[in-house]
Design a protein around this motif. Structure first.
Motif, PDB file in Angstrom:
ATOM      1  N   ALA A  58       0.841  -1.210   0.000  1.00 10.20           N
ATOM      2  CA  ALA A  58       0.000   0.000   0.000  1.00 10.20           C
ATOM      3  C   ALA A  58       0.872   1.255   0.000  1.00 10.20           C
ATOM      4  N   ALA A  59       1.910   1.278   0.831  1.00  8.65           N
ATOM      5  CA  ALA A  59       2.807   2.442   0.856  1.00  8.65           C
ATOM      6  C   ALA A  59       3.546   2.576  -0.469  1.00  8.65           C
ATOM      7  N   ALA A  60       4.019   1.450  -1.006  1.00  9.06           N
ATOM      8  CA  ALA A  60       4.728   1.481  -2.286  1.00  9.06           C
ATOM      9  C   ALA A  60       3.830   2.049  -3.379  1.00  9.06           C
ATOM     10  N   LEU A  61       2.578   1.636  -3.400  1.00 10.46           N
ATOM     11  CA  LEU A  61       1.645   2.153  -4.403  1.00 10.46           C
ATOM     12  C   LEU A  61       1.427   3.652  -4.239  1.00 10.46           C
ATOM     13  N   GLY A  62       1.413   4.144  -3.016  1.00  9.99           N
ATOM     14  CA  GLY A  62       1.270   5.578  -2.792  1.00  9.99           C
ATOM     15  C   GLY A  62       2.418   6.360  -3.398  1.00  9.99           C
ATOM     16  N   TYR A  63       3.638   5.878  -3.210  1.00  8.95           N
ATOM     17  CA  TYR A  63       4.805   6.549  -3.791  1.00  8.95           C
ATOM     18  C   TYR A  63       4.783   6.462  -5.310  1.00  8.95           C
ATOM     19  N   LEU A  64       4.402   5.305  -5.839  1.00 12.44           N
ATOM     20  CA  LEU A  64       4.348   5.147  -7.292  1.00 12.44           C
ATOM     21  C   LEU A  64       3.284   6.046  -7.909  1.00 12.44           C
ATOM     22  N   ARG A  65       2.143   6.162  -7.245  1.00 11.25           N
ATOM     23  CA  ARG A  65       1.084   7.036  -7.776  1.00 11.25           C
ATOM     24  C   ARG A  65       1.518   8.494  -7.770  1.00 11.25           C
ATOM     25  N   ALA A  66       2.245   8.897  -6.733  1.00 13.75           N
ATOM     26  CA  ALA A  66       2.755  10.276  -6.700  1.00 13.75           C
ATOM     27  C   ALA A  66       3.718  10.500  -7.869  1.00 13.75           C
ATOM     28  N   ALA A  67       4.608   9.546  -8.114  1.00  9.69           N
ATOM     29  CA  ALA A  67       5.569   9.673  -9.217  1.00  9.69           C
ATOM     30  C   ALA A  67       4.866   9.654 -10.565  1.00  9.69           C
ATOM     31  N   ALA A  68       3.795   8.893 -10.689  1.00 11.27           N
ATOM     32  CA  ALA A  68       3.096   8.765 -11.970  1.00 11.27           C
ATOM     33  C   ALA A  68       2.504  10.090 -12.427  1.00 11.27           C
ATOM     34  N   ASP A  69       2.237  10.985 -11.488  1.00 10.45           N
ATOM     35  CA  ASP A  69       1.623  12.270 -11.825  1.00 10.45           C
ATOM     36  C   ASP A  69       2.621  13.322 -12.297  1.00 10.45           C
ATOM     37  N   VAL A  70       3.919  13.012 -12.269  1.00 10.28           N
ATOM     38  CA  VAL A  70       4.956  13.999 -12.568  1.00 10.28           C
ATOM     39  C   VAL A  70       5.943  13.413 -13.571  1.00 10.28           C
ATOM     40  N   ASP A  71       6.263  14.157 -14.614  1.00 11.46           N
ATOM     41  CA  ASP A  71       7.289  13.734 -15.567  1.00 11.46           C
ATOM     42  C   ASP A  71       8.624  14.288 -15.093  1.00 11.46           C
ATOM     43  N   PRO A  72       9.576  13.424 -14.765  1.00  5.39           N
ATOM     44  CA  PRO A  72      10.841  13.905 -14.216  1.00  5.39           C
ATOM     45  C   PRO A  72      11.813  14.470 -15.233  1.00  5.39           C
ATOM     46  N   GLY A  73      11.451  14.537 -16.490  1.00  6.31           N
ATOM     47  CA  GLY A  73      12.375  15.064 -17.486  1.00  6.31           C
ATOM     48  C   GLY A  73      13.378  14.014 -17.926  1.00  6.31           C
ATOM     49  N   SER A  74      14.478  14.442 -18.486  1.00  8.37           N
ATOM     50  CA  SER A  74      15.479  13.528 -19.034  1.00  8.37           C
ATOM     51  C   SER A  74      16.512  13.145 -17.980  1.00  8.37           C
ATOM     52  N   TYR A  75      16.943  11.910 -18.047  1.00 11.03           N
ATOM     53  CA  TYR A  75      17.993  11.434 -17.157  1.00 11.03           C
ATOM     54  C   TYR A  75      19.268  11.109 -17.915  1.00 11.03           C
ATOM     55  N   GLY A  76      19.387  11.602 -19.121  1.00 13.71           N
ATOM     56  CA  GLY A  76      20.637  11.446 -19.853  1.00 13.71           C
ATOM     57  C   GLY A  76      21.068  10.008 -20.000  1.00 13.71           C
ATOM     58  N   GLN A  77      22.273   9.702 -19.524  1.00 15.00           N
ATOM     59  CA  GLN A  77      22.875   8.397 -19.768  1.00 15.00           C
ATOM     60  C   GLN A  77      22.074   7.237 -19.205  1.00 15.00           C
ATOM     61  N   PHE A  78      21.144   7.468 -18.283  1.00  9.64           N
ATOM     62  CA  PHE A  78      20.399   6.359 -17.715  1.00  9.64           C
ATOM     63  C   PHE A  78      19.074   6.119 -18.419  1.00  9.64           C
ATOM     64  N   ASP A  79      18.767   6.890 -19.457  1.00  8.28           N
ATOM     65  CA  ASP A  79      17.635   6.578 -20.319  1.00  8.28           C
ATOM     66  C   ASP A  79      18.125   5.564 -21.341  1.00  8.28           C
ATOM     67  N   GLN A  80      17.402   4.472 -21.492  1.00 10.83           N
ATOM     68  CA  GLN A  80      17.742   3.460 -22.483  1.00 10.83           C
ATOM     69  C   GLN A  80      16.524   3.213 -23.356  1.00 10.83           C
ATOM     70  N   PRO A  81      16.721   2.687 -24.563  1.00 19.02           N
ATOM     71  CA  PRO A  81      15.573   2.357 -25.405  1.00 19.02           C
ATOM     72  C   PRO A  81      14.636   1.376 -24.694  1.00 19.02           C
ATOM     73  N   ALA A  82      13.353   1.447 -24.992  1.00 19.04           N
ATOM     74  CA  ALA A  82      12.354   0.608 -24.320  1.00 19.04           C
ATOM     75  C   ALA A  82      12.626  -0.879 -24.501  1.00 19.04           C
ATOM     76  N   ASP A  83      13.285  -1.255 -25.599  1.00 20.43           N
ATOM     77  CA  ASP A  83      13.524  -2.678 -25.847  1.00 20.43           C
ATOM     78  C   ASP A  83      14.890  -3.152 -25.351  1.00 20.43           C
ATOM     79  N   SER A  84      15.568  -2.330 -24.546  1.00 17.93           N
ATOM     80  CA  SER A  84      16.892  -2.727 -24.070  1.00 17.93           C
ATOM     81  C   SER A  84      16.773  -3.832 -23.031  1.00 17.93           C
ATOM     82  N   LEU A  85      17.695  -4.757 -23.096  1.00 21.70           N
ATOM     83  CA  LEU A  85      17.749  -5.862 -22.126  1.00 21.70           C
ATOM     84  C   LEU A  85      19.180  -6.001 -21.652  1.00 21.70           C
ATOM     85  N   PRO A  86      19.421  -6.385 -20.445  1.00 23.55           N
ATOM     86  CA  PRO A  86      18.399  -6.609 -19.419  1.00 23.55           C
ATOM     87  C   PRO A  86      17.840  -5.272 -18.950  1.00 23.55           C
TER      88      PRO A  86
END
Length: 133
Positions: A58-86
């Motif tokens: 329940a607490a985890a979902l609260g934090y995730l819902r708060a994050a879902a409402d905000v776009d954090p912008g770009s994270y540069g080198q830690f953004d990877q393509p959606a199909d990247s594995l692992p």
């Protein structure tokens, strides 16, 4: 050595959202966007801690819902393509759930990306010095 940045200091002083309990903005980051990134990743880190350390979905979902409402912008080198594995060291800004519950894989890989980002800017989240998966 980091120096204080006026835009970051102003953003932190007037930040409109609360950080999770036990979290604070680090000193010395650069740019106002870093305050948004820190706040957003704090929500993901707090969700990880609630879900994996305390078994409190329940607490985890609260934090995730708060994050879902905000776009954090770009994270540069830690953004990877959606199909990247692992799926590690990736910050996925589209918060994911499974049947209205925590998607543990999403929390796992996104938290790792946030931890890497924090380290890259010379900071860490509370408790991140503990061994984490």
């Amino acid at each position: 050595m980091r120096t204080n940045d006026a835009a970051y200091d102003t953003a932190v002083a007037t930040y409109p959202r609360e950080l999770p309990p036990g979290y604070s903005f680090p000193s010395g980051l650069i740019g106002a966007a870093s305050a948004d990134k820190w706040w957003w990743c704090s929500q993901i880190d707090a969700a990880w801690e609630a879900y994996f350390d305390r078994n409190d979905e329940a607490a985890a979902l609260g934090y995730l819902r708060a994050a879902a409402d905000v776009d954090p912008g770009s994270y540069g080198q830690f953004d990877q393509p959606a199909d990247s594995l692992p799926l590690n060291r990736k910050i996925d800004r589209e918060v994911r759930y499974i049947n209205d519950g925590v998607d543990s894989q999403y929390v796992e890989y996104t938290a790792q990306g946030c931890w890497d980002w924090a380290k890259s800017v010379g900071s860490e989240f509370p408790g991140s010095s503990q061994l984490r998966v």
